[in-house]
Design a protein around this motif. Sequence first.
Motif, mmCIF file in Angstrom:
data_model
loop_
_atom_site.group_PDB
_atom_site.id
_atom_site.type_symbol
_atom_site.label_atom_id
_atom_site.label_comp_id
_atom_site.label_asym_id
_atom_site.label_seq_id
_atom_site.Cartn_x
_atom_site.Cartn_y
_atom_site.Cartn_z
ATOM 1 N N PHE A 164 -21.686 -11.006 -1.601
ATOM 2 C CA PHE A 164 -21.670 -9.545 -1.579
ATOM 3 C C PHE A 164 -20.284 -8.942 -1.339
ATOM 4 O O PHE A 164 -20.009 -7.839 -1.840
ATOM 5 C CB PHE A 164 -22.652 -9.020 -0.523
ATOM 6 C CG PHE A 164 -22.895 -7.543 -0.631
ATOM 7 C CD1 PHE A 164 -23.674 -7.041 -1.665
ATOM 8 C CD2 PHE A 164 -22.342 -6.651 0.280
ATOM 9 C CE1 PHE A 164 -23.897 -5.674 -1.777
ATOM 10 C CE2 PHE A 164 -22.558 -5.294 0.175
ATOM 11 C CZ PHE A 164 -23.343 -4.800 -0.854
ATOM 12 N N PRO A 165 -19.380 -9.579 -0.588
ATOM 13 C CA PRO A 165 -18.034 -9.008 -0.455
ATOM 14 C C PRO A 165 -17.351 -8.751 -1.789
ATOM 15 O O PRO A 165 -16.552 -7.813 -1.916
ATOM 16 C CB PRO A 165 -17.283 -10.067 0.362
ATOM 17 C CG PRO A 165 -18.344 -10.695 1.198
ATOM 18 C CD PRO A 165 -19.560 -10.736 0.306
ATOM 19 N N PHE A 166 -17.670 -9.544 -2.814
ATOM 20 C CA PHE A 166 -17.093 -9.314 -4.134
ATOM 21 C C PHE A 166 -17.590 -7.997 -4.723
ATOM 22 O O PHE A 166 -16.881 -7.345 -5.496
ATOM 23 C CB PHE A 166 -17.441 -10.472 -5.072
ATOM 24 C CG PHE A 166 -16.766 -11.757 -4.717
ATOM 25 C CD1 PHE A 166 -15.434 -11.968 -5.034
ATOM 26 C CD2 PHE A 166 -17.459 -12.760 -4.056
ATOM 27 C CE1 PHE A 166 -14.806 -13.156 -4.712
ATOM 28 C CE2 PHE A 166 -16.844 -13.954 -3.722
ATOM 29 C CZ PHE A 166 -15.501 -14.152 -4.048
ATOM 30 N N VAL A 167 -18.819 -7.591 -4.367
ATOM 31 C CA VAL A 167 -19.344 -6.301 -4.821
ATOM 32 C C VAL A 167 -18.536 -5.163 -4.192
ATOM 33 O O VAL A 167 -18.150 -4.207 -4.873
ATOM 34 C CB VAL A 167 -20.838 -6.161 -4.458
ATOM 35 C CG1 VAL A 167 -21.362 -4.785 -4.863
ATOM 36 C CG2 VAL A 167 -21.653 -7.258 -5.137
ATOM 37 N N LEU A 168 -18.274 -5.280 -2.913
ATOM 38 C CA LEU A 168 -17.503 -4.243 -2.221
ATOM 39 C C LEU A 168 -16.088 -4.139 -2.772
ATOM 40 O O LEU A 168 -15.566 -3.027 -2.976
ATOM 41 C CB LEU A 168 -17.462 -4.545 -0.722
ATOM 42 C CG LEU A 168 -18.823 -4.610 -0.004
ATOM 43 C CD1 LEU A 168 -18.625 -4.967 1.464
ATOM 44 C CD2 LEU A 168 -19.556 -3.286 -0.137
ATOM 45 N N ILE A 169 -15.465 -5.277 -3.027
ATOM 46 C CA ILE A 169 -14.106 -5.267 -3.576
ATOM 47 C C ILE A 169 -14.083 -4.626 -4.960
ATOM 48 O O ILE A 169 -13.222 -3.788 -5.269
ATOM 49 C CB ILE A 169 -13.559 -6.705 -3.641
ATOM 50 C CG1 ILE A 169 -13.384 -7.270 -2.236
ATOM 51 C CG2 ILE A 169 -12.225 -6.745 -4.399
ATOM 52 C CD1 ILE A 169 -13.003 -8.738 -2.212
ATOM 53 N N ARG A 215 -15.163 2.193 -9.288
ATOM 54 C CA ARG A 215 -16.517 2.683 -9.039
ATOM 55 C C ARG A 215 -17.259 2.992 -10.330
ATOM 56 O O ARG A 215 -18.486 2.867 -10.397
ATOM 57 C CB ARG A 215 -16.463 3.926 -8.159
ATOM 58 C CG ARG A 215 -15.925 3.678 -6.749
ATOM 59 C CD ARG A 215 -16.083 4.916 -5.891
ATOM 60 N NE ARG A 215 -15.601 4.676 -4.538
ATOM 61 C CZ ARG A 215 -15.709 5.551 -3.537
ATOM 62 N NH1 ARG A 215 -16.306 6.725 -3.758
ATOM 63 N NH2 ARG A 215 -15.252 5.246 -2.343
ATOM 64 N N ALA A 216 -16.508 3.408 -11.350
ATOM 65 C CA ALA A 216 -17.148 3.790 -12.608
ATOM 66 C C ALA A 216 -17.863 2.619 -13.267
ATOM 67 O O ALA A 216 -18.799 2.816 -14.052
ATOM 68 C CB ALA A 216 -16.104 4.371 -13.562
ATOM 69 N N ALA A 217 -17.426 1.401 -12.945
ATOM 70 C CA ALA A 217 -18.064 0.227 -13.558
ATOM 71 C C ALA A 217 -19.495 0.038 -13.088
ATOM 72 O O ALA A 217 -20.305 -0.580 -13.780
ATOM 73 C CB ALA A 217 -17.242 -1.028 -13.257
ATOM 74 N N PHE A 218 -19.821 0.585 -11.922
ATOM 75 C CA PHE A 218 -21.166 0.430 -11.358
ATOM 76 C C PHE A 218 -22.090 1.525 -11.896
ATOM 77 O O PHE A 218 -22.653 2.325 -11.152
ATOM 78 C CB PHE A 218 -21.109 0.456 -9.837
ATOM 79 C CG PHE A 218 -20.514 -0.774 -9.231
ATOM 80 C CD1 PHE A 218 -21.311 -1.773 -8.687
ATOM 81 C CD2 PHE A 218 -19.148 -0.954 -9.214
ATOM 82 C CE1 PHE A 218 -20.766 -2.914 -8.142
ATOM 83 C CE2 PHE A 218 -18.575 -2.095 -8.668
ATOM 84 C CZ PHE A 218 -19.390 -3.076 -8.135
ATOM 85 N N SER A 219 -22.224 1.544 -13.207
ATOM 86 C CA SER A 219 -23.090 2.523 -13.851
ATOM 87 C C SER A 219 -24.550 2.101 -13.729
ATOM 88 O O SER A 219 -24.858 0.954 -13.384
ATOM 89 C CB SER A 219 -22.716 2.664 -15.330
ATOM 90 O OG SER A 219 -22.931 1.436 -16.008
ATOM 91 N N ARG A 220 -25.430 3.041 -14.031
ATOM 92 C CA ARG A 220 -26.857 2.732 -13.970
ATOM 93 C C ARG A 220 -27.208 1.626 -14.965
ATOM 94 O O ARG A 220 -28.012 0.744 -14.674
ATOM 95 C CB ARG A 220 -27.678 3.983 -14.272
ATOM 96 C CG ARG A 220 -29.186 3.743 -14.243
ATOM 97 C CD ARG A 220 -29.955 5.015 -14.517
ATOM 98 N NE ARG A 220 -29.673 6.037 -13.525
ATOM 99 C CZ ARG A 220 -30.199 7.269 -13.557
ATOM 100 N NH1 ARG A 220 -31.028 7.606 -14.553
ATOM 101 N NH2 ARG A 220 -29.896 8.145 -12.621
#
Length: 305
Positions: free
Chosen positions: A51-56, A62-67
Amino acid sequence: MKPPRTILFGLLILANLVWSGSFVATSIATRQMSPTFLTMTRMFVGGVVLFPFVLIAFRRNRAAFSRSALTKSALLGLIGFTFPVTLETIGIHASTAALGAVSIALEPLFTVLVAALFLQQTLSGKRKFAMALAAIGAYVVAGCPRPGVQGYALGDALLLLAVLCYACYNAMSSRLTDDLPASAAMSIMLLTGFLGCVPLWLLSGGAWPHRLSPGPLLALVFLALLATAGAYLIWLFVLQDQDIARAAITLYLQPIFGVLLSILILKTHPTLYFYIGAFMILVALYLGRHKEVVQSKQSIDVSSR
């Protein structure tokens, strides 16, 4: 600067060695915990570790984390982890670790078949021959077991379904890293896989192990940290620079490693089948060692347990 090919190949061998140990570890762990509890725990620990890789990745883009990206990762988590790992764990518990290794060794072959049907993926005749030879070798390594013998019919069927799920995941995850970094997407998939395992665990009775002896506990730690989080990280790292088809054929090393580990841990004795099958697999690896240009609409991303 790209890592030398020898290092990448060594990492592939290490990942397959870890994955081959998962069959014996699963057999040991399910002595004191239910298959669904074991699967659920593997997914949770693996997802939390990564999960730390998700935070990094979220801080960087942030835009990459689209729906759309999150939905795709979640669906792949169910297809590639919840269903096949659950089926695999129950299947190994109902069958044998050796047959489990053989069934997973069919994964590259199944992946090519699925990709040929839905993605128009094609391989050269030499590569097809190498994969078929390796698949036969994997079957021979296990002593040419017959499905359904000795009451293992249910376990055999579940293991084959698990392989089919893995193959579908491999074919559909070809563009997994287009939106999210592979490590972040993997964490999301594992955590989604964990959530998908919760209702399956509850439906199976929600059994909780009240006591764990050192053997099953160490098997659980191995499966969660090494076979799930560690080996997947190695695999994803190698796929950044390694020819995917060439990397995929190394999955056929798992039956060899599985038998060798059974010899060391379970004190079994190798048969003539093992030597013949191992030779066939090594020949197949030699034939498939060269990088080839594959014409397709999409490339295949092959992952294992």
